[in-house]
Every structure is written in structure tokens, then in C-alpha cells.
Design an enzyme around this catalytic site. Structure first.
Site, PDB file in Angstrom:
ATOM      1  N   GLU A 332      15.859  15.344  10.938  1.00 11.87           N
ATOM      2  CA  GLU A 332      16.768  14.280  10.472  1.00 11.87           C
ATOM      3  C   GLU A 332      16.121  13.340   9.465  1.00 11.87           C
ATOM      4  O   GLU A 332      16.292  12.131   9.546  1.00 11.87           O
ATOM      5  CB  GLU A 332      17.270  13.467  11.680  1.00 11.87           C
ATOM      6  CG  GLU A 332      18.048  14.290  12.672  1.00 11.87           C
ATOM      7  CD  GLU A 332      18.388  13.534  13.956  1.00 11.87           C
ATOM      8  OE1 GLU A 332      19.478  13.787  14.481  1.00 11.87           O
ATOM      9  OE2 GLU A 332      17.576  12.721  14.430  1.00 11.87           O
TER      10      GLU A 332
HETATM   11  C1  TNX Z   1      19.112  14.450  17.723  1.00 16.23           C
HETATM   12  S1  TNX Z   1      17.378  16.670  18.228  1.00 16.23           S
HETATM   13  C2  TNX Z   1      17.789  14.058  17.546  1.00 16.23           C
HETATM   14  C3  TNX Z   1      17.270  12.923  18.299  1.00 16.23           C
HETATM   15  C4  TNX Z   1      18.304  12.319  19.202  1.00 16.23           C
HETATM   16  C5  TNX Z   1      19.116  13.420  19.845  1.00 16.23           C
HETATM   17  C6  TNX Z   1      20.098  12.941  20.856  1.00 16.23           C
HETATM   18  C7  TNX Z   1      16.548  16.020  17.185  1.00 16.23           C
HETATM   19  C8  TNX Z   1      15.489  16.823  16.647  1.00 16.23           C
HETATM   20  N1  TNX Z   1      16.875  14.771  16.812  1.00 16.23           N
HETATM   21  O1  TNX Z   1      16.756  11.951  17.402  1.00 16.23           O
HETATM   22  O2  TNX Z   1      17.659  11.561  20.168  1.00 16.23           O
HETATM   23  O3  TNX Z   1      19.802  14.102  18.833  1.00 16.23           O
HETATM   24  O4  TNX Z   1      20.714  14.009  21.513  1.00 16.23           O
END
Ligand code: TNX
Length: 523
Positions: A332
Site C-alpha cells: 500500500e
Molecule cells: C491491509 S494487508 C493492510 C493493512 C491493514 C489490513 C486490515 C496489508 C499488507 N495491508 O495495513 O491493517 O488491510 O485488514
């Protein structure tokens, strides 16, 4: 009104010294009730009875596993269970026998034989003995998990189990950043997951809200990033000192669990930038964040100090971590341009190697050509990932954590009081009904190291919260990682029956598990 006979008898019961009705007997444990399901189970012959005279026999090399076994069996039995190098002739014995168990068992496999005279666990080393001990615990009546002595016939059904894992990597993840969980809570979770032969615990140690590990060369990361109030909604805070972390590594290793530390970058770094504003491009400290937004922070890719920071953190974490993997996040990174992301990974992936570790990251790192000797953790929702598949062709290995199957922070259904639902509602059957080896149509099973169940903590504070989301689904993920593939529909029926029988064990342990309506829970 005519009362049925049973009701009349029930009324009469307090006046008579009737023996306990047969229905009060605990459900019989069978050799086939083990979670995760073993490779081969052959019931036969007569049961072993654990008594006050039982001795644990283990050579000095296996003594640490014998100590764990004795510690697991003493509270509920109240027996002494002395540990000897050799079993005294004629004594009922549980024997741990390391070495020369056969190449097919690998490091973690074991053979368990139960005869009237004793139980033998054979393995090539202590990891396999420990796995066999977890199986043995499940073959005793559920009350074995009580913390005080119970009057129970401690029988183990007769027969033979041969067992070894399908995948080398069977992981769980705790998010320490969104809500800090204390070392005591992490240890309790290690105890709980290692019962299901989970062998890696990934700790997500830094994110926008908080920084949870002491780094000597950048001390404000922990003191500012782990200050009180640095959790979601301003709740919690805290960090692991290096002494805490080393103690956790040791505690986990005694249970054959390897710690995988994660520092997420180049995104998810707001807490680091609050502590050290020089890590932003304009040098201005951002405000602390306690909300659950993602994707807004980024390290400054063009500044040299970024790489000094990253190298210092990687060097100190690698020095603290005996395990092979160091996780550098990479998910992300929406506030980092695609070109900057590649520049960053090109410089940072080699730093992990420089300090002797295998780089591990979320599947986004597979976009970087430098990720060919890295491990990518797939968290997507789809059943194909062309970028990951291309990286796999170049050598990248994969750990499977599809968010719509393996994320333990997803709600079970719309009424679940905790958790999120962005990826899916995940009932127990959804968590169980997929195959980590074939989930991605464009990634061959040979590239799959295993499976991991992440538990993000935006909505989770206490260990009860953690347990309610993790159990029973973690047992499903553990079975996908350990047990051989079989035909899925029949597996589910077998799995839900074994899970139902496991419920009283969690109850005895005080584990606050979710009583899924899909599962026939035993009382
Ligand atoms: C996505 S999964 C994220 C996290 C959040 C999560 C909550 C991932 C690699 N990044 O930053 O905590 O969703 O489900």
C-alpha cells in the site's frame, strides 16, 4: 400433569446417591481426532493409561522437549511425571526418541506409537518430537488442558501415527503497531499457535500509528513512536525493548516457532516520521495519527538519510533475529510513485542480504526486479497475480495469505462485533475451503513456501479479542499448511467434527473462541 419418567428421576436425584449417568462421560478421543490431520493414522490394539507412576524417558538431547511435555501434563493430572534418560523396566512410559527416524519425516515429522505398555514419539530431532508431543496432548481427554488436577482416566487410544508437514512455512502474524500487545500476550499466542504446529510468528512492528521495537541508533522511534496513546483511537502504546524481543525469540524457539520481524516501508511510516522529521522530504514532522487510513505516508526516496535509517534498522533487527527472514513490508505504498518504489526496493532489498537475511515482503515487492531471491507474501483477493507470477519465474518464493481466506481480522459474518470486512466475511468453512498450493492459477505449488494467517489489530485490543478472531480459524489455516491435500468436501466434514471435539480444550485453556454455528461443538 404427568411427568415423564426422566423428569421424575431427575427430581429424585438429589435424594439418592445415584452414580453419574453415562452421558456425563467425556466424549471419547479417537486417534483420528487430531488437528491438523496427520499424514497417516492407524488405530489398533489397546490404549495406554497415563497414571501417577508414568515416567517420561528422554535422552539429554531431547530433555527440553520432555520438560515441555511434563509441564503440559502435570497441572491437570497432578502427577509428578519424572523425566529420566532411560525408562525403568516395567514402568508405564512416554518415550521421546530423537534421531534416525527416517529421511521421509524431515526435520518436523514424527512417528507416534501407542501401546498398552507405553507411548513412543520418534523424530529426527527436537522439532519433530515437539510436533509429536502436540499430537499426543490432543489424544488425551480434553481435561488435560485444565490448569488444576482433575479426576479423569487419562487414556490414550492405541495405534500408530506417521506425520510430516506439507509446507515448510506455516505462519501467524500479529499487528503490534495498531494496538500494542504485551510480551505476555505474545507468549500466550505463541503457546496457542504452536499447538497446531504453526512454526513462524510474524510481528508487524511498525506502522503509521506506532513503532514497537527499540532501535539504539534511532532511539526516538520507540520512545516517541511507542509512547502512551500511540494506538488506533489513541488507545494503548508501548514497545518491545531489545531484551523483550530477545526473550520472545527464545520463548518462541523453545516451542519451535521462529520470529519474523517486519518494519513496513516505504509506506506505513508516519510514526517514524513523527519521531524523526528528517525522514520526510520537507523535513516537517507530520501529526501523529491514530485513525485507520492507509497509503498516505512515504519515506523520502531521494534523500540519503532514508537509506542510513533503513540500513541501521535492518542491521539492528538482523542482529536480534536468528531466524532467516526479515520482512520489509512494501504494501500500500500509494504515496510513493511507481518509479520511486522501484528505486527504493533496488537499494533496500540488497541491504537485507548484506545482513545475512532473506528479504520478505508483501506481494507488491514482486514488482521489483531485485526481488528474485525474496519471499513475497500474497495478500490479494484474486486467484491470479501476473506480476507475482513473473517474479516467481525469476525465483521469488511465495507465502499465501489471501485476505479473503486467511485474514483473521475479517469478521466471521456481519454480526461479528470485532474486525473489519473490506476483504470478505470469513466463516470457518471459508477459511478452510481453499488450497494454498493451487490458489494462484499462475503460480506453481513448487514456488509456495507455505501459508500465513495475519491478524491486523485496528479493532483488537485485548488477548480475548485476539483469541476470538484467531480461533477457530487459525486451526483451519494450520491444517491447510500441515496436512496432505485430500478431496476437499470430505475434508470439511472431517475437519468440522475434529474442530467441534477441540472446543472443550479451548474452554479448559480459557481461550475465548468463536462458537461458529457451522461447527458441532462438544460440551
Ligand atoms: C491491509 S494487508 C493492510 C493493512 C491493514 C489490513 C486490515 C496489508 C499488507 N495491508 O495495513 O491493517 O488491510 O485488514
Amino acid at each position: 400433569m404427568r411427568l415423564p419418567l426422566a423428569a421424575l428421576l431427575a427430581c429424585a436425584l438429589p435424594l439418592t446417591a445415584a452414580p453419574a449417568p453415562a452421558s456425563a462421560a467425556p466424549p471419547a478421543v479417537s486417534l483420528g481426532s487430531v488437528l491438523p490431520a496427520p499424514v497417516s493414522v492407524r488405530p489398533s490394539g489397546s490404549a495406554f493409561r497415563l497414571t501417577a507412576g508414568t515416567v517420561i524417558a528422554a535422552p539429554p538431547a531431547a530433555r527440553p522437549v520432555a520438560d515441555r511435555l511434563a509441564a503440559a501434563l502435570r497441572p491437570a493430572t497432578g502427577y509428578r511425571l519424572p523425566i529420566r534418560a532411560h525408562a525403568p523396566a516395567g514402568a508405564p512410559v512416554i518415550e521421546l526418541s530423537p534421531g534416525h527416524a527416517g529421511a521421509g519425516l524431515g526435520a518436523e515429522g514424527y512417528r507416534l506409537s501407542v501401546r498398552r505398555s507405553g507411548v513412543t514419539v520418534r523424530a529426527n530431532g527436537n522439532a519433530g518430537l515437539y510436533a509429536g508431543v502436540q499430537t499426543l496432548r490432543q489424544l488425551l481427554p480434553a481435561a488435560i488442558d485444565a490448569s488444576t488436577p482433575r479426576h479423569v482416566r487419562w487414556t490414550v487410544p492405541g495405534g500408530d501415527i506417521v506425520d510430516h508437514p506439507r509446507f515448510a512455512y506455516r505462519g501467524a502474524m500479529l499487528d503490534e503497531a495498531r494496538h500494542f500487545h504485551t510480551p505476555a500476550e505474545i507468549k500466550r499466542y505463541i503457546d496457542e499457535i504452536s499447538r497446531f504446529k504453526i512454526n513462524y510468528l510474524h510481528l508487524h512492528l511498525a506502522d503509521d500509528q506506532g513503532w514497537r521495537i527499540q532501535i539504539d541508533s534511532w532511539p526516538r522511534l520507540a520512545t516517541v513512536g511507542g509512547a502512551p496513546g500511540t494506538g488506533v483511537d489513541g488507545v494503548g502504546g508501548g514497545y518491545l525493548t531489545k531484551a523483550d524481543y530477545r526473550d520472545l525469540v527464545r520463548y518462541a524457539a523453545e516451542r519451535f516457532v521462529t520470529i519474523v520481524p517486519e518494519i513496513d516501508m516505504p509506506g506505513h511510516v508516519n510514526a517514524a516520521q513523527v519521531a524523526y522529521p528528517e525522514l520526510t522530504c520537507d523535513g516537517v514532522a507530520p501529526p501523529p495519527r491514530t485513525d485507520t487510513e492507509v497509503g498516505y505516508s512515504s519515506l523520502c526516496i531521494g534523500k540519503e538519510i532514508t537509506y542510513r535509517f533503513v540500513e541501521d534498522v535492518i542491521r539492528e533487527l538482523a542482529a536480534l533475529t536468528p531466524g532467516p527472514y526479515l520482512h520489509i513490508g512494501g504494501d500500500e505504498a500509494h504515496a510513493t510513485t511507481a518509479a520511486d518504489y522501484l528505486t527504493f526496493e533496488r537499494r533496500v532489498l540488497p541491504l537485507v542480504r548484506k545482513y545475512g537475511k532473506t528479504a520478505y515482503g508483501w506481494n507488491e515487492i514482486s514488482r521489483s526486479p531485485s526481488a528474485s531471491d525474496a519471499v513475497a507474501q500474497f495478500w490479494g483477493l484474486d486467484t491470479s497475480d501476473p506480476a507475482l507470477a513473473a517474479a516467481v519465474a525469476g525465483g521469488t518464493k511465495v507465502v499465501m495469505s489471501p485476505a479473503n481466506r486467511a485474514y483473521l481480522d475479517m469478521k466471521y459474518d456481519p454480526s461479528t462485533p470485532l474486525g473489519l470486512s473490506w476483504a470478505a466475511y470469513i466463516e470457518v468453512q471459508d477459511a478452510y475451503g481453499w488450497d494454498p498450493g493451487t490458489r494462484l492459477t499462475d503460480v506453481p505449488e513448487s514456488a509456495v513456501l507455505g501459508v500465513e494467517a495475519p491478524l491486523w489489530s485496528e479493532t483488537l485490543r485485548s488477548i480475548d479479542d485476539i483469541e476470538f478472531m484467531a480461533f477457530p480459524r487459525l486451526a483451519a489455516i494450520a491444517e491447510l499448511g500441515w496436512s496432505p491435500t485430500r478431496s476437499l468436501p470430505g475434508d470439511w466434514e472431517s475437519f468440522r467434527a475434529r474442530l467441534g471435539a477441540y472446543g472443550p480444550r479451548w474452554a479448559h485453556q480459557g481461550v475465548d473462541f468463536y462458537r461458529s454455528p457451522q461447527i458441532p461443538w462438544a460440551d
